[in-house]
Design an enzyme around this catalytic site. Structure first.
Site, mmCIF file in Angstrom:
data_model
loop_
_atom_site.group_PDB
_atom_site.id
_atom_site.type_symbol
_atom_site.label_atom_id
_atom_site.label_comp_id
_atom_site.label_asym_id
_atom_site.label_seq_id
_atom_site.Cartn_x
_atom_site.Cartn_y
_atom_site.Cartn_z
ATOM 1 C CG ASP A 157 -2.071 1.024 1.054
ATOM 2 O OD1 ASP A 157 -2.715 1.375 2.070
ATOM 3 O OD2 ASP A 157 -2.283 1.505 -0.083
ATOM 4 C CE LYS A 159 -2.469 5.124 1.464
ATOM 5 N NZ LYS A 159 -3.929 5.055 1.569
ATOM 6 C CG ASN A 162 0.727 4.599 3.728
ATOM 7 O OD1 ASN A 162 0.129 5.201 4.613
ATOM 8 N ND2 ASN A 162 0.189 3.602 3.031
ATOM 9 C CG ASP A 175 -0.495 2.680 7.116
ATOM 10 O OD1 ASP A 175 -1.245 3.532 6.650
ATOM 11 O OD2 ASP A 175 -0.842 1.855 7.984
ATOM 12 C CB THR A 200 -4.654 3.498 -1.782
ATOM 13 O OG1 THR A 200 -4.439 3.244 -0.410
ATOM 14 C CG2 THR A 200 -5.375 4.820 -1.981
HETATM 15 N N1 LIG Z 1 5.519 7.844 13.040
HETATM 16 C C1 LIG Z 1 4.775 8.930 12.786
HETATM 17 N N2 LIG Z 1 5.301 10.170 12.905
HETATM 18 C C2 LIG Z 1 4.560 11.264 12.633
HETATM 19 N N3 LIG Z 1 3.275 11.230 12.217
HETATM 20 C C3 LIG Z 1 2.702 10.017 12.089
HETATM 21 C C4 LIG Z 1 3.409 8.811 12.361
HETATM 22 N N4 LIG Z 1 2.566 7.756 12.128
HETATM 23 C C5 LIG Z 1 1.405 8.280 11.731
HETATM 24 N N5 LIG Z 1 1.456 9.625 11.704
HETATM 25 C C6 LIG Z 1 0.370 10.509 11.294
HETATM 26 O O1 LIG Z 1 -0.778 10.206 12.068
HETATM 27 C C7 LIG Z 1 -1.927 10.032 11.232
HETATM 28 C C8 LIG Z 1 -2.594 8.724 11.552
HETATM 29 O O2 LIG Z 1 -1.712 7.689 11.178
HETATM 30 P P1 LIG Z 1 -2.176 6.166 11.359
HETATM 31 O O3 LIG Z 1 -1.084 5.312 10.820
HETATM 32 O O4 LIG Z 1 -2.638 5.956 12.741
HETATM 33 O O5 LIG Z 1 -3.494 6.054 10.491
HETATM 34 P P2 LIG Z 1 -3.515 6.052 8.907
HETATM 35 O O6 LIG Z 1 -2.693 4.891 8.418
HETATM 36 O O7 LIG Z 1 -3.127 7.404 8.413
HETATM 37 O O8 LIG Z 1 -5.029 5.849 8.616
HETATM 38 P P3 LIG Z 1 -5.661 4.444 8.284
HETATM 39 O O9 LIG Z 1 -5.437 3.598 9.504
HETATM 40 O O10 LIG Z 1 -7.081 4.800 8.007
HETATM 41 O O11 LIG Z 1 -4.910 3.928 7.064
HETATM 42 C C9 LIG Z 1 -1.455 10.078 9.786
HETATM 43 O O12 LIG Z 1 -1.998 11.248 9.206
HETATM 44 C C10 LIG Z 1 0.028 10.197 9.833
HETATM 45 O O13 LIG Z 1 0.448 11.258 9.029
#
Ligand SMILES: Nc1ncnc2c1ncn2[C@@H]1O[C@H](COP(=O)(O)OP(=O)(O)OP(=O)(O)O)[C@@H](O)[C@H]1O
Ligand SMILES: O=C(O)[C@@H]1CCC(=O)N(CCc2ccc(Cl)cc2)[C@H]1c1ccccc1Cl
Length: 314
Positions: A157, A159, A162, A175, A200
């Protein structure tokens, strides 16, 4: 003798008796060890919060998952996949998982804090990247893909959302909840087909749409889409709805805007190939080494990639 407590979450070997005498340094971390700060973002099943380790001031991003929500949405499998794949990863281009712990309501993943957020934000802000910046980010993403494939992991995935960026504007791929760990079958060969999950729409590969099976080459297809998007400012396949996007993908319906640099066009055309075994980077086409040798990456020093300062995004 009492069962020796496990050390931190990377399931490292049991602590030796000698180590036990310093139990304080290997005690499992918990919520109380961190001072939580601002919310960095929300996912469908998660909240990511900045946090500081009280014992050494180190900053992290803590991904907090609500157990009830995970169970209700039947995502327990993804939680285990994310943990097991991230635990295998140790590479500068991939978000590092330091600890995991839980309390009655939540699961906690203590990760690198990628302070500059998502690559997508910069594509939207700048419209498009020049060739030098595209080459820099594409080579870091490819280096991370090469590593995860060497560990038998397909991301599935990839993109711009991520692909996070740290404070030095270096790539941190994240992710892995929908990643696939390729099992080693009897004679140590990897079974190279992973099934069921679809990524996606704009970045999903034709083989995933047609045979429901992703392979390592599916990540190279996504790389082709990302390189196209960095230069053109939009992904190559974008219909007015998901179904139309899928139709364009399986029919390879895309074109290059005027002024698209020829060297980048040549590379994208070799990645956006319907047959995964014909795609540049696939085992049958000289593998990832052949992809890294493409003239688009001319001048990239693959061994010094992570020491280079990021080019100014113009
Ligand atoms: N290690 C990190 N450092 C900084 N920001 C982060 C980090 N991991 C995630 N984020 C930010 O937090 C938000 C949520 O991330 P999370 O991985 O929990 O869900 P997601 O993968 O974006 O959504 P979904 O689970 O629907 O695919 C995202 O917008 C991402 O930009
Ligand atoms: O795999 C592990 O390391 C442990 C093993 C012990 C344990 O109980 N968990 C949590 C299992 C789990 C997964 C999903 C939900 Cl909704 C609830 C519990 C696992 C866990 C703990 C913290 C964070 C993530 C995970 Cl998968």
């Amino acid at each position: 003798t009492p069962t020796l407590p496990r050390t931190n979450s990377d399931n490292s070997q049991q602590t030796s008796k000698a180590q036990l005498s310093h139990t304080s340094s290997v005690r499992k971390k918990g919520v109380k060890d961190f001072e939580f700060g601002k919310t960095l973002g929300e996912g469908s099943y998660s909240t990511v919060v900045s946090a500081r380790d009280r014992s050494n001031g180190r900053e992290y991003a803590v991904k907090i998952l609500d157990k009830k929500h995970i169970i209700k949405e039947k995502k327990v499998k993804y939680v285990n996949i994310e943990k097991n794949t991230l635990n295998k990863m140790n590479h500068p281009g991939i978000v590092r998982l330091y600890y995991t712990f839980q309390d009655p309501d939540s699961l906690y993943f203590v990760l690198d804090h990628a302070k500059n957020g998502e690559l997508l934000t910069f594509i939207k802000k700048l419209g498009s990247f020049d060739l030098n910046c595209t080459q820099y980010y594409a080579s870091q993403i490819l280096s991370a893909i090469e590593y995860m494939h060497s560990q038998g992991v397909i991301h599935r995935d990839l993109k711009p959302e991520n692909i996070l960026l740290d404070d030095k504007m270096h790539v941190k791929v994240t992710d892995f909840g929908t990643a696939k760990i390729l099992e080693q079958n009897a004679d140590g060969e990897e079974d190279d087909r992973a099934n069921s999950f679809v990524g996606t729409a704009e970045y999903v590969s034709p083989e995933l749409l047609k045979e429901k099976a992703a392979c390592k080459s599916s990540d190279f297809w996504a790389l082709g889409c990302i390189i196209y998007q960095l230069i053109a400012g939009r992904p190559p396949f974008k219909g007015t709805n998901e179904y139309r996007t899928f139709q364009r993908i399986v029919n390879l319906e895309y074109s290059f805007p005027d002024g698209f640099p020829p060297i980048a066009k040549d590379l994208v055309q070799k990645l956006l190939v319907l047959n995964p075994s014909e795609r540049l980077g696939s085992a049958g086409k000289g593998g990832v080494e052949r992809l890294k040798a493409h003239s688009f990456f001319q001048g990239i020093d693959w061994d010094a990639l992570w020491q280079q300062p990021a080019p100014r995004l113009l």
